[in-house]
Scaffold this active site. Structure first.
Site, PDB file in Angstrom:
ATOM      1  N   LEU A  47      -2.169  -1.854 -14.161  1.00  0.00           N
ATOM      2  CA  LEU A  47      -3.009  -1.214 -15.171  1.00  0.00           C
ATOM      3  C   LEU A  47      -2.292  -0.074 -15.895  1.00  0.00           C
ATOM      4  O   LEU A  47      -2.834   0.490 -16.836  1.00  0.00           O
ATOM      5  CB  LEU A  47      -4.290  -0.668 -14.529  1.00  0.00           C
ATOM      6  CG  LEU A  47      -5.419  -1.670 -14.311  1.00  0.00           C
ATOM      7  CD1 LEU A  47      -6.525  -1.057 -13.469  1.00  0.00           C
ATOM      8  CD2 LEU A  47      -5.979  -2.163 -15.641  1.00  0.00           C
ATOM      9  N   TYR A 102       4.936   4.723   4.885  1.00  0.00           N
ATOM     10  CA  TYR A 102       5.606   4.782   3.593  1.00  0.00           C
ATOM     11  C   TYR A 102       7.092   5.105   3.766  1.00  0.00           C
ATOM     12  O   TYR A 102       7.497   6.254   3.842  1.00  0.00           O
ATOM     13  CB  TYR A 102       4.952   5.833   2.688  1.00  0.00           C
ATOM     14  CG  TYR A 102       3.473   5.637   2.445  1.00  0.00           C
ATOM     15  CD1 TYR A 102       2.878   4.384   2.559  1.00  0.00           C
ATOM     16  CD2 TYR A 102       2.662   6.717   2.088  1.00  0.00           C
ATOM     17  CE1 TYR A 102       1.523   4.203   2.340  1.00  0.00           C
ATOM     18  CE2 TYR A 102       1.303   6.545   1.862  1.00  0.00           C
ATOM     19  CZ  TYR A 102       0.744   5.291   1.994  1.00  0.00           C
ATOM     20  OH  TYR A 102      -0.608   5.124   1.769  1.00  0.00           O
ATOM     21  N   ASP A 154      -1.644  12.922  -0.284  1.00  0.00           N
ATOM     22  CA  ASP A 154      -1.873  11.915   0.750  1.00  0.00           C
ATOM     23  C   ASP A 154      -0.581  11.166   1.042  1.00  0.00           C
ATOM     24  O   ASP A 154       0.126  10.741   0.130  1.00  0.00           O
ATOM     25  CB  ASP A 154      -2.942  10.913   0.296  1.00  0.00           C
ATOM     26  CG  ASP A 154      -3.130   9.816   1.320  1.00  0.00           C
ATOM     27  OD1 ASP A 154      -3.711  10.098   2.391  1.00  0.00           O
ATOM     28  OD2 ASP A 154      -2.689   8.670   1.076  1.00  0.00           O
ATOM     29  N   GLY A 176      -4.877   3.682  -5.192  1.00  0.00           N
ATOM     30  CA  GLY A 176      -4.430   2.559  -6.021  1.00  0.00           C
ATOM     31  C   GLY A 176      -5.296   2.299  -7.229  1.00  0.00           C
ATOM     32  O   GLY A 176      -5.620   1.140  -7.517  1.00  0.00           O
ATOM     33  N   SER A 204      -1.875  -1.225  -8.082  1.00  0.00           N
ATOM     34  CA  SER A 204      -0.441  -1.362  -7.787  1.00  0.00           C
ATOM     35  C   SER A 204       0.437  -1.227  -9.020  1.00  0.00           C
ATOM     36  O   SER A 204       1.596  -1.612  -8.996  1.00  0.00           O
ATOM     37  CB  SER A 204      -0.131  -2.689  -7.078  1.00  0.00           C
ATOM     38  OG  SER A 204      -0.834  -2.786  -5.870  1.00  0.00           O
ATOM     39  N   GLY A 205      -0.127  -0.705 -10.110  1.00  0.00           N
ATOM     40  CA  GLY A 205       0.682  -0.418 -11.293  1.00  0.00           C
ATOM     41  C   GLY A 205       0.423  -1.298 -12.501  1.00  0.00           C
ATOM     42  O   GLY A 205       0.812  -0.955 -13.613  1.00  0.00           O
ATOM     43  N   LYS A 246      -1.715   9.439   8.018  1.00  0.00           N
ATOM     44  CA  LYS A 246      -2.375   8.310   8.659  1.00  0.00           C
ATOM     45  C   LYS A 246      -1.809   8.036  10.049  1.00  0.00           C
ATOM     46  O   LYS A 246      -0.700   8.470  10.370  1.00  0.00           O
ATOM     47  CB  LYS A 246      -2.243   7.070   7.767  1.00  0.00           C
ATOM     48  CG  LYS A 246      -2.785   7.345   6.348  1.00  0.00           C
ATOM     49  CD  LYS A 246      -2.668   6.168   5.427  1.00  0.00           C
ATOM     50  CE  LYS A 246      -3.158   6.525   4.027  1.00  0.00           C
ATOM     51  NZ  LYS A 246      -2.193   7.356   3.289  1.00  0.00           N
TER      52      LYS A 246
END
Length: 336
Positions: free
Chosen positions: A242, A51, A46, A235, A239-240, A77
């Site tokens: 975790l 981006y 994806d 996600g 956003s990181g 997208k």
């Protein structure tokens, strides 16, 4: 309706980091990460023009060049058009996400959800990706976090523009599926209430994770399951934060979130569970979830994600999360 039959498996690869999200990533590292995903058996990728102002699409296209096109599923997208002239990436107005891709390409970007812009965006993405077709197209970021009080007006433009174009492309067989790719539940709830156009699925980022899932459980996911509309969870590591990072909601994580992560990690350690396994398997446990698409910028992270998917997580871990109020009592959890 639904995209589960289209997807090659429950684990995809989200390529936002390849657009130099948060940091400048060397070309070799980006290429090696995509190669690692391929070598680990991942076949759903994806991306989006947003981006890095096309950088992620370009890198992904180059990394997949030479791979059999029928062997993988590709989504991108619409909603932003990338122009040839340049601007300062750090000065872009991105709502709550300012500075997210300040290390990306300097090409000027404009938000545009009209029919003409949607067709142009699809054509431009095909060129950047170096491919002849897209499988899934998401209408990107049509929500409060990017458009503030104007989001409903932008949504209406998309409803009469991008939505109808993508439905027509799907009905003609040009693409296989379409939906919304957003960080908020409200646009998806609105879309599920429409008589037409009818999307096939949604990409929901950051709203069905260990850290944030209450709102999605209330109305969105039951309605999606009832209508046979699949959810792709983006996600999954919030956003990181975790997965050992310091970002939540694409910004520095507040102390309350860091404290909650510490509590989850303490339980995970007690049960011998990796935090990635907990995050991925939680997101996939809901019957509406078709796939989860974590991002990565280092090849080693891909192997961790694949291992996490297959890790045995004891039922007692989920029971303890519930008992300590760390997940909703209404959230489905994996069965051993």
């Amino acid at each position: 309706m639904g995209i589960k039959p289209l997807l090659p498996g429950p684990l995809g690869f989200g390529t936002a980091p390849l657009g130099n999200m948060f940091r400048a990533i060397p070309e070799e590292e980006a290429a090696a990460t995509v190669a690692a995903a391929w070598d680990q058996g991942i076949r759903y990728f994806d991306t989006a023009p947003f981006y890095g102002a096309g950088l992620s699409e370009i890198r992904l296209g180059e990394a997949l060049a030479g791979r059999p096109r029928d062997a993988y599923v590709l989504s991108t997208k619409v909603g932003r058009v990338i122009h040839d002239d340049v601007e300062d990436p750090a000065a872009r107005e991105l709502g709550e996400k300012g500075g997210l891709f300040e290390h990306g390409r300097p090409n000027r970007m404009t938000d545009d959800y009209t029919a003409d812009a949607t067709l142009r965006s699809v054509e431009d993405s095909l060129k950047r990706l170096g491919t002849d077709r897209l499988d899934i197209v998401w209408v990107h970021d049509i929500a409060q976090d990017f458009h503030g009080d104007q989001w409903l007006a932008r949504y209406e433009t998309a409803r009469t523009g991008a939505f109808r174009v993508l439905q027509k492309l799907r009905d003609e067989g040009v693409i296989k599926a379409w939906g919304l790719g957003v960080n908020k539940v409200e646009p998806i709830e609105l879309t599920l209430d429409l008589d037409e156009p009818r999307p096939d699925a949604f990409l929901l980022a950051g709203r069905y994770t260990l850290l944030d899932h209450d709102r999605a459980l209330q109305r969105l996911l039951p309605a999606a399951a009832e209508q046979g509309v699949d959810m792709v969870v983006g996600g999954p590591y919030s956003s990181g934060v975790l997965a050992g990072g310091r970002h939540f909601e694409y910004q520095e994580a507040p102390q309350a979130i860091l404290d909650k992560v510490d509590r989850i990690k303490a339980l995970a350690e007690r049960h011998g569970v990796s935090i990635k396994a907990a995050a991925l398997q939680f997101a996939l446990a809901h019957p509406a979830t078709a796939a989860v698409v974590p991002g990565a910028t280092r090849p080693s992270r891909i192997a961790e994600d694949v291992a996490a998917l297959h890790e045995q997580v004891p039922a007692a871990f989920w029971a303890d999360l519930r008992a300590e109020g760390l997940i909703s009592p209404f959230a489905p959890v994996p069965t051993v």
